[in-house]
Design a protein around this motif. Sequence first.
Motif, PDB file in Angstrom:
ATOM      1  N   THR A 120       0.816  -1.228   0.000  1.00  0.00           N
ATOM      2  CA  THR A 120       0.000   0.000   0.000  1.00  0.00           C
ATOM      3  C   THR A 120       0.845   1.273   0.000  1.00  0.00           C
ATOM      4  O   THR A 120       0.347   2.337   0.344  1.00  0.00           O
ATOM      5  N   GLU A 121       2.114   1.158  -0.376  1.00  0.00           N
ATOM      6  CA  GLU A 121       2.994   2.332  -0.371  1.00  0.00           C
ATOM      7  C   GLU A 121       2.483   3.397  -1.338  1.00  0.00           C
ATOM      8  O   GLU A 121       2.020   3.092  -2.440  1.00  0.00           O
ATOM      9  N   ASN A 122       2.548   4.651  -0.905  1.00  0.00           N
ATOM     10  CA  ASN A 122       2.141   5.798  -1.726  1.00  0.00           C
ATOM     11  C   ASN A 122       0.682   5.721  -2.168  1.00  0.00           C
ATOM     12  O   ASN A 122       0.324   6.149  -3.272  1.00  0.00           O
ATOM     13  N   GLY A 123      -0.163   5.148  -1.295  1.00  0.00           N
ATOM     14  CA  GLY A 123      -1.599   5.121  -1.580  1.00  0.00           C
ATOM     15  C   GLY A 123      -2.033   4.076  -2.579  1.00  0.00           C
ATOM     16  O   GLY A 123      -3.190   4.099  -3.044  1.00  0.00           O
ATOM     17  N   ARG A 124      -1.156   3.155  -2.956  1.00  0.00           N
ATOM     18  CA  ARG A 124      -1.521   2.108  -3.915  1.00  0.00           C
ATOM     19  C   ARG A 124      -2.405   1.052  -3.245  1.00  0.00           C
ATOM     20  O   ARG A 124      -2.358   0.851  -2.046  1.00  0.00           O
ATOM     21  N   ASN A 125      -3.196   0.355  -4.071  1.00  0.00           N
ATOM     22  CA  ASN A 125      -4.011  -0.775  -3.624  1.00  0.00           C
ATOM     23  C   ASN A 125      -4.881  -0.416  -2.417  1.00  0.00           C
ATOM     24  O   ASN A 125      -4.714  -0.956  -1.324  1.00  0.00           O
ATOM     25  N   ARG A 126      -5.802   0.496  -2.630  1.00  0.00           N
ATOM     26  CA  ARG A 126      -6.680   0.941  -1.547  1.00  0.00           C
ATOM     27  C   ARG A 126      -7.500  -0.209  -0.984  1.00  0.00           C
ATOM     28  O   ARG A 126      -7.794  -0.243   0.205  1.00  0.00           O
ATOM     29  N   GLY A 127      -7.861  -1.147  -1.845  1.00  0.00           N
ATOM     30  CA  GLY A 127      -8.632  -2.285  -1.356  1.00  0.00           C
ATOM     31  C   GLY A 127      -7.857  -3.108  -0.341  1.00  0.00           C
ATOM     32  O   GLY A 127      -8.398  -3.543   0.678  1.00  0.00           O
ATOM     33  N   THR A 128      -6.570  -3.307  -0.623  1.00  0.00           N
ATOM     34  CA  THR A 128      -5.719  -4.039   0.326  1.00  0.00           C
ATOM     35  C   THR A 128      -5.603  -3.291   1.634  1.00  0.00           C
ATOM     36  O   THR A 128      -5.665  -3.896   2.723  1.00  0.00           O
ATOM     37  N   GLU A 129      -5.445  -1.976   1.567  1.00  0.00           N
ATOM     38  CA  GLU A 129      -5.322  -1.173   2.783  1.00  0.00           C
ATOM     39  C   GLU A 129      -6.586  -1.247   3.628  1.00  0.00           C
ATOM     40  O   GLU A 129      -6.517  -1.437   4.847  1.00  0.00           O
ATOM     41  N   VAL A 130      -7.747  -1.104   2.982  1.00  0.00           N
ATOM     42  CA  VAL A 130      -9.011  -1.166   3.723  1.00  0.00           C
ATOM     43  C   VAL A 130      -9.216  -2.545   4.331  1.00  0.00           C
ATOM     44  O   VAL A 130      -9.607  -2.691   5.495  1.00  0.00           O
ATOM     45  N   GLY A 131      -8.935  -3.589   3.547  1.00  0.00           N
ATOM     46  CA  GLY A 131      -9.089  -4.943   4.070  1.00  0.00           C
ATOM     47  C   GLY A 131      -8.152  -5.228   5.226  1.00  0.00           C
ATOM     48  O   GLY A 131      -8.532  -5.856   6.226  1.00  0.00           O
ATOM     49  N   PHE A 132      -6.907  -4.746   5.115  1.00  0.00           N
ATOM     50  CA  PHE A 132      -5.927  -4.972   6.183  1.00  0.00           C
ATOM     51  C   PHE A 132      -6.337  -4.254   7.463  1.00  0.00           C
ATOM     52  O   PHE A 132      -6.355  -4.859   8.543  1.00  0.00           O
ATOM     53  N   THR A 133      -6.646  -2.974   7.356  1.00  0.00           N
ATOM     54  CA  THR A 133      -6.992  -2.208   8.561  1.00  0.00           C
ATOM     55  C   THR A 133      -8.277  -2.719   9.191  1.00  0.00           C
ATOM     56  O   THR A 133      -8.380  -2.810  10.422  1.00  0.00           O
ATOM     57  N   THR A 134      -9.259  -3.089   8.364  1.00  0.00           N
ATOM     58  CA  THR A 134     -10.518  -3.607   8.910  1.00  0.00           C
ATOM     59  C   THR A 134     -10.318  -4.959   9.582  1.00  0.00           C
ATOM     60  O   THR A 134     -10.788  -5.201  10.699  1.00  0.00           O
ATOM     61  N   GLY A 135      -9.613  -5.848   8.888  1.00  0.00           N
ATOM     62  CA  GLY A 135      -9.413  -7.188   9.431  1.00  0.00           C
ATOM     63  C   GLY A 135      -8.580  -7.198  10.703  1.00  0.00           C
ATOM     64  O   GLY A 135      -8.945  -7.849  11.698  1.00  0.00           O
ATOM     65  N   THR A 136      -7.470  -6.465  10.705  1.00  0.00           N
ATOM     66  CA  THR A 136      -6.632  -6.445  11.907  1.00  0.00           C
ATOM     67  C   THR A 136      -7.315  -5.695  13.054  1.00  0.00           C
ATOM     68  O   THR A 136      -7.165  -6.074  14.218  1.00  0.00           O
ATOM     69  N   GLY A 137      -8.058  -4.648  12.724  1.00  0.00           N
ATOM     70  CA  GLY A 137      -8.789  -3.939  13.780  1.00  0.00           C
ATOM     71  C   GLY A 137      -9.815  -4.826  14.447  1.00  0.00           C
ATOM     72  O   GLY A 137      -9.957  -4.827  15.679  1.00  0.00           O
ATOM     73  N   ALA A 138     -10.546  -5.604  13.644  1.00  0.00           N
ATOM     74  CA  ALA A 138     -11.528  -6.526  14.213  1.00  0.00           C
ATOM     75  C   ALA A 138     -10.841  -7.624  15.020  1.00  0.00           C
ATOM     76  O   ALA A 138     -11.330  -8.034  16.091  1.00  0.00           O
ATOM     77  N   ALA A 139      -9.696  -8.109  14.535  1.00  0.00           N
ATOM     78  CA  ALA A 139      -8.981  -9.177  15.254  1.00  0.00           C
ATOM     79  C   ALA A 139      -8.484  -8.706  16.608  1.00  0.00           C
ATOM     80  O   ALA A 139      -8.497  -9.463  17.589  1.00  0.00           O
ATOM     81  N   VAL A 140      -8.025  -7.451  16.676  1.00  0.00           N
ATOM     82  CA  VAL A 140      -7.551  -6.910  17.949  1.00  0.00           C
ATOM     83  C   VAL A 140      -8.699  -6.720  18.928  1.00  0.00           C
ATOM     84  O   VAL A 140      -8.537  -6.902  20.143  1.00  0.00           O
ATOM     85  N   ALA A 141      -9.887  -6.385  18.424  1.00  0.00           N
ATOM     86  CA  ALA A 141     -11.021  -6.052  19.293  1.00  0.00           C
ATOM     87  C   ALA A 141     -11.644  -7.273  19.962  1.00  0.00           C
ATOM     88  O   ALA A 141     -12.260  -7.147  21.021  1.00  0.00           O
ATOM     89  N   VAL A 142     -11.502  -8.445  19.369  1.00  0.00           N
ATOM     90  CA  VAL A 142     -12.147  -9.644  19.920  1.00  0.00           C
ATOM     91  C   VAL A 142     -11.335 -10.178  21.097  1.00  0.00           C
ATOM     92  O   VAL A 142     -10.125 -10.372  20.984  1.00  0.00           O
ATOM     93  N   PRO A 143     -11.969 -10.444  22.250  1.00  0.00           N
ATOM     94  CA  PRO A 143     -11.229 -10.970  23.409  1.00  0.00           C
ATOM     95  C   PRO A 143     -10.745 -12.394  23.179  1.00  0.00           C
ATOM     96  O   PRO A 143     -11.318 -13.144  22.387  1.00  0.00           O
ATOM     97  N   GLU A 144      -9.693 -12.750  23.920  1.00  0.00           N
ATOM     98  CA  GLU A 144      -9.095 -14.080  23.746  1.00  0.00           C
ATOM     99  C   GLU A 144     -10.065 -15.207  24.082  1.00  0.00           C
ATOM    100  O   GLU A 144     -10.048 -16.254  23.433  1.00  0.00           O
TER     101      GLU A 144
END
Length: 308
Positions: A120-144
Amino acid sequence: MLRRLLRFAAGLAALMVATFAMIHLIPGDPVRAALGPQAPPDLIAARRAALGLDDSLVRQFLDYVGGVFTGDFGTSFLSGEPVGQIVMDRLPNTLSLAVLATLVALLVGVPLGLWAAIRTENGRNRGTEVGFTTGTGAAVAVPEFLYSIALVVVFAVVLGWLPPAGKAGALSYVLPVAALSIGPAALIARLVRAETARELGKDYVRLARAKRLPAARVHLRHVLPNALTATLTTGGLLLGGLIAGSVLVESVFAWPGLGMRMTEAITQKDFPVAQGVILVYGAIVLIVNTAVDLALAVLDPKSTIKES
């Protein structure tokens, strides 16, 4: 180093005061609560005298501190077993889970974050950026413990691939380690992506690319080491957090560690055991945090200048 060691000493002192006060702030008589309402008064009185609960608070605290520094954490209300022996029997099982989960989180999170930053360097692949931030954010939010339940249902109950509970061979580590490492791996990936993206915009990277160095060499030999300082710091802090945060995961998987034993002690009102385990958990977190601070001062001397 002196400043950090003084912080450790102050934190340890506060921890001992808190764990000592815990047993005295609980309403009622903890010995009667542990032995049950039908216990004869003479048995309760004898147990209180044996545990030193009839002494003054100052005397009890001094005995407690002296016991901590000599490895004597008291005895169980119910079994009479030394708390120190209980801790020594269960601690390796908890440490093995926490260390493995930390290693898995680093091995998964670092490459994932590096890949996402490059992708996602220099704003490339916006879909990858959105998927990464959404997926990792949801993974962090769920308790163990929710991961634990979901993993047991899917891989133990439905598919039957892995044992649902207990410690019986290498396969029994898979589910609890996975439950503990999913959230930290996502957190590390987010951190590595942010640090790598910052490094990719610096002059030395542009110079390396101007020299037409291979992309793998630029990313792995130059960018990654500079991006890992904050990641290694976070990894050390995660280790302390996973040791203390494994209580619910151990309960779900019936893992014979400190967390499972502390849950049993609280349920059975065996307060010396709970007190000793909490003290050990807190001391481990303090030790890990101090070690991380000292390691960071060696790896990044500028951090000590900023702090002073």
